[in-house]
Write a protein that holds these residues in place. Structure first.
Motif, mmCIF file in Angstrom:
data_model
loop_
_atom_site.group_PDB
_atom_site.id
_atom_site.type_symbol
_atom_site.label_atom_id
_atom_site.label_comp_id
_atom_site.label_asym_id
_atom_site.label_seq_id
_atom_site.Cartn_x
_atom_site.Cartn_y
_atom_site.Cartn_z
ATOM 1 N N GLY A 84 12.232 39.426 5.873
ATOM 2 C CA GLY A 84 11.218 38.812 6.726
ATOM 3 C C GLY A 84 11.725 37.582 7.452
ATOM 4 O O GLY A 84 11.472 37.401 8.646
ATOM 5 N N SER A 85 12.449 36.741 6.750
ATOM 6 C CA SER A 85 12.989 35.533 7.372
ATOM 7 C C SER A 85 14.007 35.868 8.451
ATOM 8 O O SER A 85 14.020 35.268 9.529
ATOM 9 C CB SER A 85 13.633 34.629 6.320
ATOM 10 N N HIS A 86 14.864 36.842 8.167
ATOM 11 C CA HIS A 86 15.873 37.242 9.145
ATOM 12 C C HIS A 86 15.215 37.826 10.389
ATOM 13 O O HIS A 86 15.534 37.447 11.518
ATOM 14 C CB HIS A 86 16.846 38.245 8.533
ATOM 15 N N TYR A 87 14.276 38.743 10.177
ATOM 16 C CA TYR A 87 13.599 39.352 11.318
ATOM 17 C C TYR A 87 12.850 38.295 12.123
ATOM 18 O O TYR A 87 12.916 38.285 13.353
ATOM 19 C CB TYR A 87 12.633 40.459 10.866
ATOM 20 N N ALA A 88 12.136 37.386 11.436
ATOM 21 C CA ALA A 88 11.377 36.352 12.141
ATOM 22 C C ALA A 88 12.295 35.476 12.995
ATOM 23 O O ALA A 88 11.951 35.113 14.119
ATOM 24 C CB ALA A 88 10.602 35.502 11.142
ATOM 25 N N SER A 89 13.467 35.143 12.466
ATOM 26 C CA SER A 89 14.389 34.301 13.233
ATOM 27 C C SER A 89 14.907 35.040 14.467
ATOM 28 O O SER A 89 15.062 34.442 15.531
ATOM 29 C CB SER A 89 15.549 33.816 12.364
ATOM 30 N N LEU A 90 15.154 36.335 14.350
ATOM 31 C CA LEU A 90 15.593 37.120 15.512
ATOM 32 C C LEU A 90 14.466 37.265 16.535
ATOM 33 O O LEU A 90 14.676 37.087 17.735
ATOM 34 C CB LEU A 90 16.066 38.510 15.080
ATOM 35 N N ALA A 91 13.292 37.574 16.047
ATOM 36 C CA ALA A 91 12.158 37.809 16.940
ATOM 37 C C ALA A 91 11.720 36.529 17.651
ATOM 38 O O ALA A 91 11.232 36.572 18.780
ATOM 39 C CB ALA A 91 10.990 38.395 16.153
ATOM 40 N N ALA A 92 11.903 35.384 17.007
ATOM 41 C CA ALA A 92 11.452 34.110 17.569
ATOM 42 C C ALA A 92 12.252 33.686 18.794
ATOM 43 O O ALA A 92 11.831 32.790 19.530
ATOM 44 C CB ALA A 92 11.511 33.023 16.502
ATOM 45 N N LYS A 93 13.366 34.329 19.035
ATOM 46 C CA LYS A 93 14.165 33.990 20.222
ATOM 47 C C LYS A 93 13.433 34.351 21.508
ATOM 48 O O LYS A 93 13.619 33.697 22.528
ATOM 49 C CB LYS A 93 15.521 34.685 20.160
ATOM 50 N N ASN A 94 12.597 35.394 21.455
ATOM 51 C CA ASN A 94 11.907 35.858 22.663
ATOM 52 C C ASN A 94 10.400 36.047 22.490
ATOM 53 O O ASN A 94 9.749 36.539 23.402
ATOM 54 C CB ASN A 94 12.507 37.198 23.122
ATOM 55 N N ASN A 95 9.862 35.701 21.316
ATOM 56 C CA ASN A 95 8.453 35.959 21.034
ATOM 57 C C ASN A 95 7.863 34.819 20.226
ATOM 58 O O ASN A 95 8.577 34.090 19.538
ATOM 59 C CB ASN A 95 8.300 37.243 20.202
ATOM 60 N N GLU A 96 6.550 34.721 20.267
ATOM 61 C CA GLU A 96 5.852 33.824 19.346
ATOM 62 C C GLU A 96 5.761 34.559 18.019
ATOM 63 O O GLU A 96 5.300 35.703 17.967
ATOM 64 C CB GLU A 96 4.446 33.513 19.857
ATOM 65 N N VAL A 97 6.211 33.928 16.943
ATOM 66 C CA VAL A 97 6.249 34.572 15.633
ATOM 67 C C VAL A 97 5.483 33.727 14.623
ATOM 68 O O VAL A 97 5.639 32.512 14.572
ATOM 69 C CB VAL A 97 7.710 34.758 15.147
ATOM 70 N N HIS A 98 4.663 34.394 13.823
ATOM 71 C CA HIS A 98 3.982 33.753 12.703
ATOM 72 C C HIS A 98 4.549 34.382 11.430
ATOM 73 O O HIS A 98 4.496 35.595 11.270
ATOM 74 C CB HIS A 98 2.479 33.969 12.777
ATOM 75 N N LEU A 99 5.084 33.554 10.547
ATOM 76 C CA LEU A 99 5.697 34.013 9.306
ATOM 77 C C LEU A 99 4.806 33.584 8.150
ATOM 78 O O LEU A 99 4.511 32.401 8.003
ATOM 79 C CB LEU A 99 7.104 33.415 9.173
ATOM 80 N N PHE A 100 4.360 34.538 7.347
ATOM 81 C CA PHE A 100 3.438 34.266 6.245
ATOM 82 C C PHE A 100 4.125 34.529 4.909
ATOM 83 O O PHE A 100 4.811 35.534 4.746
ATOM 84 C CB PHE A 100 2.190 35.159 6.344
ATOM 85 N N GLU A 101 3.925 33.635 3.952
ATOM 86 C CA GLU A 101 4.512 33.775 2.618
ATOM 87 C C GLU A 101 3.473 33.372 1.583
ATOM 88 O O GLU A 101 2.816 32.345 1.727
ATOM 89 C CB GLU A 101 5.763 32.902 2.490
ATOM 90 N N GLU A 102 3.315 34.189 0.538
ATOM 91 C CA GLU A 102 2.322 33.891 -0.491
ATOM 92 C C GLU A 102 2.814 32.910 -1.554
ATOM 93 O O GLU A 102 2.022 32.249 -2.195
ATOM 94 C CB GLU A 102 1.844 35.177 -1.173
ATOM 95 N N HIS A 103 4.126 32.812 -1.743
ATOM 96 C CA HIS A 103 4.660 31.931 -2.783
ATOM 97 C C HIS A 103 4.837 30.510 -2.263
ATOM 98 O O HIS A 103 5.067 30.297 -1.074
ATOM 99 C CB HIS A 103 6.007 32.470 -3.301
ATOM 100 N N LYS A 104 4.748 29.564 -3.150
ATOM 101 C CA LYS A 104 4.867 28.154 -2.794
ATOM 102 C C LYS A 104 6.267 27.816 -2.269
ATOM 103 O O LYS A 104 6.432 27.042 -1.339
ATOM 104 C CB LYS A 104 4.561 27.307 -4.028
ATOM 105 N N THR A 105 7.290 28.405 -2.891
ATOM 106 C CA THR A 105 8.673 28.164 -2.502
ATOM 107 C C THR A 105 9.286 29.458 -1.986
ATOM 108 O O THR A 105 9.271 30.476 -2.682
ATOM 109 C CB THR A 105 9.499 27.656 -3.709
ATOM 110 N N VAL A 106 9.811 29.416 -0.771
ATOM 111 C CA VAL A 106 10.441 30.605 -0.189
ATOM 112 C C VAL A 106 11.696 30.931 -0.992
ATOM 113 O O VAL A 106 12.506 30.053 -1.295
ATOM 114 C CB VAL A 106 10.796 30.364 1.292
#
Length: 79
Positions: A11-33
């Protein structure tokens, strides 16, 4: 806008790639990634605009229904 559920390795890898050309919202349920490490990912259909061919063996299941829970929205949505 692309929503990525889970800030694990995929998820983190994909979000970083997608954020280059898109608005990205990254959601995580745990307190510490990264604790605990879990390799899974839930991606919106817009992933196809970045990754044009996803090998079938990487897709475990498709989501046909989900529930949005917020202070103002609490309903099921079929996709």
């Amino acid at each position: 806008m692309i929503s990525v559920i889970g800030a694990g390795p995929a998820g983190s890898h994909y979000a970083s790639l997608a954020a280059k050309n898109n608005e990205v919202h990254l959601f995580e349920e745990h307190k510490t990634v990264g604790k605990p490490v879990a390799c899974t990912g839930i991606l919106t259909d817009s992933v196809k605009s970045i990754i044009h061919h996803i090998p079938k063996e990487l897709i475990v299941t498709n989501i046909n229904r989900f529930k949005i829970v917020s202070p103002t929205v609490n309903r099921y949505i079929s996709i």
